[in-house]
Design a protein around this motif. Structure first.
Motif, mmCIF file in Angstrom:
data_model
loop_
_atom_site.group_PDB
_atom_site.id
_atom_site.type_symbol
_atom_site.label_atom_id
_atom_site.label_comp_id
_atom_site.label_asym_id
_atom_site.label_seq_id
_atom_site.Cartn_x
_atom_site.Cartn_y
_atom_site.Cartn_z
ATOM 1 N N CYS B 66 0.410 -0.842 -0.083
ATOM 2 C CA CYS B 66 0.162 -0.261 0.017
ATOM 3 C C CYS B 66 1.218 1.269 0.352
ATOM 4 O O CYS B 66 1.828 1.170 1.057
ATOM 5 N N CYS B 69 -0.460 4.697 3.644
ATOM 6 C CA CYS B 69 1.119 4.925 5.132
ATOM 7 C C CYS B 69 1.423 4.290 5.963
ATOM 8 O O CYS B 69 2.030 3.196 4.879
ATOM 9 N N CYS B 73 0.772 -1.939 4.653
ATOM 10 C CA CYS B 73 -0.071 -3.054 4.524
ATOM 11 C C CYS B 73 -0.011 -3.820 2.773
ATOM 12 O O CYS B 73 0.667 -3.224 1.841
HETATM 13 S S1 SF4 Z 1 -3.465 0.763 7.195
HETATM 14 FE FE1 SF4 Z 1 -2.521 0.116 5.566
HETATM 15 S S2 SF4 Z 1 -3.999 -0.082 4.308
HETATM 16 FE FE2 SF4 Z 1 -4.104 1.592 5.505
HETATM 17 S S3 SF4 Z 1 -3.647 3.573 5.134
HETATM 18 FE FE3 SF4 Z 1 -1.729 2.342 6.139
HETATM 19 S S4 SF4 Z 1 -0.653 0.927 4.871
HETATM 20 FE FE4 SF4 Z 1 -2.867 1.197 3.635
#
Ligand code: SF4
Ligand code: SF4
Ligand code: SF4
Lengths: 333, 913, 180
Positions: B66, B69, B73
């Motif tokens: 991802c 953030c 993930c």
């Molecule tokens: S919590 Fe996981 S899915 Fe959500 S923004 Fe962060 S990395 Fe991406």
């Protein structure tokens, strides 16, 4: 037409149609003479048009009206809506036959003139009418039973769902009965009263008919008052905590929300004014002042009709379904 | 639980009959190593190994990470004949077990969004016109060369991005160095620069000490200034597992946040008073003799100095400052002590303050005093923001550092010159002068002052003329009015972004803006570093869409153009064909933090994802930790999942406090501790990290010693303005009496090349509360990320969170005439006004904030003081939902050490629009 | 026999909207309607919780019983599905459903006011039929579950789901009693 409006119009009108039919049946039994029957015949024009408008209102709300017409009674096994629709369909068929037997009657039916002018039909209809005329009262009784017992019950039950605690109460059926007998019967009485006021002549049985109307009206107003009271005090407590919560939320909306005005208007108009007019009607009848009685009968209908529309608006408008309180319950672990 | 079954009750009727188990579920559970609390059931048959299970030709499943953030993930991108057609959960990913928040789950939609910038563009006479890549790069290079010859290399500002992969961040930093300027910075400055400052100066490294999975071992989670439920949603998976295992939760926050809704203890405190609160807690701990004397004695210095300060902050004193009842403070202290190990969590709530560095320093002190630092389940969790902000920080896209935290000193410069194969003298010649080679540059927080302040008032000879806004969201920077002035005054504004971004639309100028469409993270490959220092490889899902190009490619093309226009050698230093080509340089240069992983190892881990234990992230099969968290000392090292954990052998990821300030305490202006040893063992400190030399690292490892030596943590930091943190009121405070008692810092003549007023501003606004009675704080919405250009331009997310608003208490709402009929968002607009300007936003009525506080999310742009500027976006690229930016009105306060902007506290007034 | 169910672990849900988006993405549910949405209760005060509401595939599905045109049916494995070609949009299932799952989106071409609800990811929003006129159904693999950020949303084979929930609850109970 928005969801609620179509439900309001449909339920009120279809129930009124049943009441109108019952009124005509009463007239049928009261009519002692051809003159009586001729006078009452006009009232037969109420039932079918009213139910047709109701059906149009409902179908206009469906995404696919034609498909709906064909398939809505497909699920008799479990769906009360299907049962309701079936009962209504059968009622409408019988009501059409019954009405036809009034309006096509060869001596006083208002369509007799037209029929005699048309080819083929002029031969066919009177023949049919002749065959079925002796069965008119029986057909009327059948239609009334179907409408008043089967249709009203199916209709009320279809709203009395566990997920709609504010409808899932013993008051739902009484509400429907009141619409049927109060608004429906007085509708016919009102039409006949108009006729009377225009011609100033009526059969003897008209007075009796108005007496019958008054009696039914008073009974219904009492029933309505009791039902409204039961409804806003929520006397019949819901079966589960969750349902109780939804019911209380409904009550809150009914009494203090945007529908509060409707509720109080309904009490004032639909119960108060109707009752006042009914008492006046009775007094007029005692004084044998038929004209006054006729005017009051019309007033009773108008107020009853407005009251029922208001009541139904509250009924559909301020319902809090179980799904809205469900998150609260899912969250208590 | 029985109750729950019954409640769903008559309708769902959780059947008590036994069913045959679906065999696929069993297999899936076994394969993915799920058990107990983290298990989830689902029929996953073909998802376990999608690549091999893909039956249809032309369909493939690509592992990716991802790009929102820093939790990191994983998911599978489904590609059909080169088209990104779907997403599948990566159920066996050790961090997220398939889970994603709304932003992550919308990745495909974000990537293929119609609202992206599709080709290079130029603003001509107020209109946006399409141009070719060659023309665009040519114009940029020409303008840069022009500025260089008239105003020197420092007239170009390089703003970078934490959204770029590690390799790209590194190249960008290197490009700025080769251009000859330190005017290079990116959003880590306004994100966690104070964390790096506070932590690195306490115990050696400036990163999160553990990782989110390890928090399953924590017995008490103390969130202060972190709303993890919105900012790091999937990390909550592990935090909640800890709770399921009995951990206590404490949330200290000005708002009752989504995170607070899970807390056992919630402490609502006044924004900007973290230090008073923490000192109050420490006061209770020490008074009750709950501190870990062994740990303090063996592994820290300066405890007595701490007590000198903390003894005055009794819970009652703290209550007066912070709003937190003294008993709650005692309760927090007791809970922290009784539930060992406890861990501390923070994000922007603590970092974005004038006292940011001190806040963080104090967090670390709390853990040292409790003895909960440097161990599994304990430590300090600085939850980073962007997907690669840890990586971009490591690459030091920063105005005061070189990659891997080497200073701008001669020593640091020489190290990198060695790695880059350029002579120190040649490097020197590219700078304005030797002085400017070592002087910290402008930061992202106040770069605009370099454009608009008169040259006589800034600490460099000429104004900034050209600014490259490379993936930076300018609406995340405060003082937007001054920024706009700067944007309009520049000679050339270059914006490189997958979206046009508000930066393109903010300026009112009619010419001189060039937009370059960068591709998204999924149209290229590269490595990214999570908040837990784990490096993950992100595979390419599809080729760049439309005319977009990857930053990796654009840099090299720009470098070639720069060589052409300036005559300086660039090409030979900036020629890479694949991302992997960057790694030999990284592995040679990034010695200090031991960033010596290798892409092949990272990719291999993903093939063996099922072998990693979810609690420890250790793989028996590979004998290494997930993501090879740095320091990863060499090709065989398993990575260091928990920093400073002395209980383990260095080969198994053991570590100790790093001394980076010499073996003994030097002479200092406080005259304290001079000569005291900073080492707790006699092992000679290896002089590693300079001159390309790894021998010292190998020697230490051979002795099973951490190459960072075994040092002591500094409770007392002699290099800080406040060696022990003390409470200082924010620049704008609702308590004039406390302003007098706890004033802020003295003014600083030059801070990162700009004058920085502190006390003079605070004094001038001492009684601001009379006119601006409400404390304004800002924060995140889970549905949006950063400046929000991507997420607000993604239809699912725009639908899910369409509103910019200000959260106000029902009491305040009814006072200003906003209806309080319903809790939640209303349709009524209010003005939020501060000394800087005002915003027109919807009112959100909630008891989450108290009567004295208001809260605004900061992802919004597209409106400026109530007026939409949608018409200034290039056609078809404006986000679906627009709103006023809270950074128009946030305060002009900055951290004393790092120039971190203070977004979390200022005074405002709110009234109906 | 396998029976599928959903179960929300309300203590775990954080209102991140992952399920909402994952569902939209998987089933291409148009803007303006949704098959799952997270309800927030007691907002802003202690007791604040979030509940992801969707079709729960009731054992005795009231919607199925209510539908007058047999557009809704229940599969052997418990999943409740609907045929949008049969639906007349009467809204009756919406009244009958205790979870408010059926939605009747306006402004959606082809399916205006036609009921849509969660299908365990078996049928996407835009249903497709094979040559024989049967609706094409995918394997039951609900994305709201597999993408759930915190594993709050459980779904799958009933036993499995209840067992996980039981374990979590027991773990919590134990640790609280022991006071660990
Ligand atoms: S919590 Fe996981 S899915 Fe959500 S923004 Fe962060 S990395 Fe991406
Ligand atoms: S739509 Fe409602 S009633 Fe029907 S199965 Fe789903 S949750 Fe149950
Ligand atoms: S994805 Fe999970 S945690 Fe997030 S809102 Fe949905 S159910 Fe809650």
């Amino acid at each position: 037409m928005s969801g609620n409006t179509s439900y309001i119009i449909f339920t009120v009108l279809s129930q009124m149609a049943v009441g109108a039919l019952i009124a005509m049946l009463i007239a049928d039994f009261l009519a002692k003479s051809k003159e009586d029957a001729k006078f009452f015949e006009t009232g037969a024009w109420v039932c079918v048009p009213v139910v047709v408008v109701g059906l149009i209102a409902m179908l206009s709300h469906e995404a696919r009206p034609f498909l709906a017409m064909l398939t809505m009674n497909n699920h008799l096994a479990t769906s009360w809506l299907s049962r309701e629709v079936l009962a209504l369909t059968l009622f409408v068929i019988l009501a059409v036959v019954y009405t036809a037997l009034w309006v096509c009657e060869s001596e006083y039916g208002s369509l007799r003139g037209i029929i005699s002018k048309l080819p083929v039909i002029s031969a066919l209809i009177p023949a049919l009418v002749k065959i079925f005329m002796p069965l008119r009262k029986i057909i009327g009784v059948l239609a009334a039973v179907l409408g008043f017992v089967v249709y009203l019950y199916a209709s009320a039950t279809s709203y009395m769902m566990y997920t709609m605690p504010a409808w899932n109460q013993p008051t739902t059926l009484p509400f429907f009965i009141v619409t049927t007998l109060l608004a429906g019967v007085t509708a016919v009485a009102a039409v006949l009263s108009v006729k009377y006021l225009m011609n100033k002549e009526a059969g003897k049985s008209f007075t009796t008919f108005l007496w019958a109307t008054t009696g039914i009206g008073v009974a219904m107003v009492v029933l309505l008052a009791a039902a409204v009271y039961a409804n806003i005090t929520m006397l019949p407590i819901a079966s589960t905590e969750m349902a109780k919560m939804a019911q209380l939320a409904t009550l809150e909306d009914m009494l203090h929300g945007e529908h509060a005005t409707f509720l109080w208007l309904r009490v004032v108009i639909g119960i108060g004014l109707v009752l006042v007019c009914l008492v006046g009607l009775a007094l007029a009848l005692i004084k044998k002042s038929i004209s006054t009685a006729a005017i009051l009968a019309i007033a009773v209908f108008v107020f009853a009709f407005i009251g029922e529309l208001l009541g139904r608006t509250v009924f559909f408008g301020s319902i809090v379904p179980l799904s809205e309180v469900m998150p609260h319950f899912l969250s208590i672990v | 639980m029985a109750t729950k079954g019954n409640l769903i009750g008559s309708d769902i009727r959780m059947s008590r009959r036994t069913f045959t188990k679906l065999s696929a579920v069993g297999t899936a559970a076994a394969l993915s190593g799920i058990s107990g609390v983290s298990a989830y059931p689902s029929k996953l048959g073909d998802l376990i190994e999608p690549a091999s299970a893909a039956p249809s030709p032309g369909v493939s499943f690509v592992r990716s990470i991802c790009a929102n953030c820093s939790v990191g993930c994983g998911f599978y991108g489904k590609v059909e004949n080169g088209v990104f057609t779907g997403m599948e959960p990566w159920m066996t990913h050790p961090i997220n077990a398939g889970g994603m928040c709304s932003k992550g789950a919308a990745t495909r939609e974000t990537t293929v969004s119609e609202r992206r910038l599709k080709s290079p563009m130029k603003k001509v006479g107020g209109k946006w016109v399409k141009i070719s890549w060659d023309e665009a790069l040519d114009t940029i290079a020409t303008k840069m060369a022009e500025a260089r010859s008239t105003s020197g290399p420092d007239s170009v500002m390089f703003l970078g991005s934490a959204k770029m992969d590690n390799e790209e961040c590194y190249i960008y930093r290197k490009l700025a160095a080769f251009w000859g300027t330190n005017n290079v910075d990116h959003q880590a400055r306004i994100c966690h620069s104070t964390t790096v400052q506070g932590l690195a100066n306490t115990w050696g490294f400036g990163a999160e000490t553990n990782n989110v999975n390890d928090m399953r071992h924590s017995k008490c989670l103390f969130f202060i200034g972190s709303n993890a439920a919105e900012a790091h949603p999937v990390a909550m998976q592990h935090f909640l597992i800890a709770q399921d295992r009995g951990a206590k939760w404490i949330v200290a926050d000005p708002r009752y946040t989504k995170t607070a809704s899970k807390a056992d203890i919630f402490a609502r405190f006044r924004p900007g008073t973290d230090i008073a609160l923490l000192l109050g807690i420490i006061n209770v701990i020490v008074n009750n003799d709950w501190h870990d004397k062994e740990f303090i004695k063996n592994r820290t210095i300066g405890f007595e100095d701490l007590w000198e300060v903390a003894k005055d902050y009794t819970p009652e004193v703290a209550e007066d400052i912070t709003w937190v009842p003294a008993d709650t403070i005692r309760n927090i202290a007791r809970t922290l002590y009784e539930n060992k190990p406890s861990s501390v969590y923070w994000a922007m709530g603590q970092t974005q303050h004038t006292v940011g560095s001190n806040n963080i320093h104090l967090d670390a002190i709390l853990q040292l005093v409790l003895g909960h630092a440097a161990r599994s389940g304990g430590g300090c969790q600085a939850l980073r923001g962007h997907d690669n902000v840890q990586g971009s920080t490591d690459m030091c896209l920063l105005a005061h550092l070189l990659p891997s935290y080497y200073g701008l000193s001669e020593k640091g410069r020489k190290h990198w010159c060695d790695v880059w194969g350029i002579s120190y003298e040649e490097m020197q010649s590219r700078f304005e002068s030797d002085e400017f080679m070592h002087k910290k540059g402008f930061t992202v927080a106040r770069w605009y002052e370099g454009v608009i302040m008169p040259e006589s008032q800034i600490d460099q000879p000429h104004n900034i003329k050209v600014c490259l806004v490379w993936g930076e969201a300018l609406n995340s920077v405060t003082m937007m009015k001054r920024q706009n002035e700067a944007l309009d005054k520049l000679d050339l504004l270059v914006i490189v972004n997958p979206r046009s971004s508000p930066a393109a639309a903010l300026p009112t100028r009619s010419d001189g803006i060039i937009l370059l469409p960068a591709c998204t993270s999924f149209e290229k490959e590269g490595s990214v570093t999570t908040t837990g220092r784990q490096v993950q490889w992100r595979h390419k899902i599809i080729d760049p869409l439309w005319e977009s190009r990857s930053d990796f490619v654009i840099y090299q093309q720009l470098a070639a153009k720069l060589e052409e226009k300036t005559g300086l050698a660039f090409k030979k230093y900036f020629t890479y064909s694949r991302m992997e080509d960057v790694w030999p340089e990284l592995r040679a240069g990034m010695l200090v933090i031991g960033m010596r992983q290798d892409p092949e190892r990272l990719k291999r881990q993903q093939e063996h994802d099922t072998s990693f234990d979810r609690d420890t992230l250790w793989s028996d099969a590979l004998q290494e930790y997930w993501g090879l968290p740095w320091p990863c000392w060499n090709d065989k090292h398993c990575g260091t999942p928990i920093l400073y954990d002395a209980s383990k052998s260095v080969h198994k990821g053991g570590h100790d406090f790093r001394v980076k300030w010499g073996n003994t305490v030097p002479e200092n202006k406080w005259g304290k501790h001079v000569g005291e040893s900073m080492l707790r063992e006699d092992y000679p400190v290896p002089q590693y990290g300079y001159g390309y030399d790894t021998a010292e690292i190998e020697r230490a490892l051979a002795d099973n010693e951490p190459p960072t030596a075994r040092g002591k943590a500094r409770i007392w930091i002699w290099t800080f303005v406040d060696p022990i943190p003390i409470h200082r009121e924010p620049i704008e405070s609702p308590r004039p009496d406390l302003v007098d008692k706890y004033p802020t810092y003295d003014d600083v003549p030059f801070q990162y090349r700009v004058p920085a007023p502190y006390i003079s501003n605070q004094r001038a606004r001492r009684d601001i509360v009379n006119e601006y009675p409400t404390v304004l704080t800002t924060g995140r919405q889970v549905e949006h990320m950063g400046g929000g250009a991507q997420t607000r331009g993604t239809k699912w997310l725009a639908e899910l969170q369409p509103d910019m608003y200000v959260e106000i208490n029902p009491k305040l709402a009814s006072r200003i005439g906003v209806s309080t009929h319903k809790i939640g968002i209303t349709d009524e607009y209010v003005w939020v006004e501060t000394l800087r300007g005002k915003c027109k936003v919807k009112a959100y009525v909630t008891e989450a904030v108290n009567e004295q506080t208001a809260f605004m999310p900061w992802h919004w742009a597209g409106w400026f003081e109530g007026k939409s500027y949608e018409d200034r976006y290039p056609p078809g690229t404006a986000e679906y939902v627009l709103g006023d930016s809270c950074n128009i009105i946030c305060v002009d306060g900055y951290d004393i050490h790092t120039q971190m902007q203070e977004t979390k506290v200022c005074q405002c007034k709110i009234y109906k629009a | 026999m396998v029976i599928y169910k959903f179960l929300d672990d309300v203590d775990r849900c954080i209102d991140c909207g992952g399920c909402f988006v994952a569902c939209k993405e998987r089933n291409q549910v148009p803007v303006g309607t949704s098959r799952i949405s997270v309800q927030r209760i007691n907002e802003g005060k202690p007791g604040e919780r979030y509940v992801a509401m969707s079709c729960m595939h009731c054992t005795h599905a009231p919607c199925e019983q209510a539908c007058p045109v047999k557009a809704i049916w229940k599969r052997e494995d418990g999943i409740v599905l609907m045929d949008k070609d049969k639906c007349i949009g009467c809204g009756y299932c919406g009244w009958a459903c205790p979870f408010g799952a059926p939605k009747y989106p306006h402004d959606v071409p082809n399916y205006q006011v036609i009921m849509d609800k969660g299908t365990f990811c078996v049928i996407p929003f835009d249903q497709q039929k094979d040559a024989a006129g049967n609706i094409i159904q995918a394997a039951p693999d609900p994305r709201c579950v597999s993408f759930c950020a915190t594993k709050a949303r459980l779904g799958g084979e009933t036993n499995e789901v209840t067992e996980i929930y039981r374990q979590r609850a027991a773990g919590k109970l134990m640790s609280r009693q022991v006071g660990v």
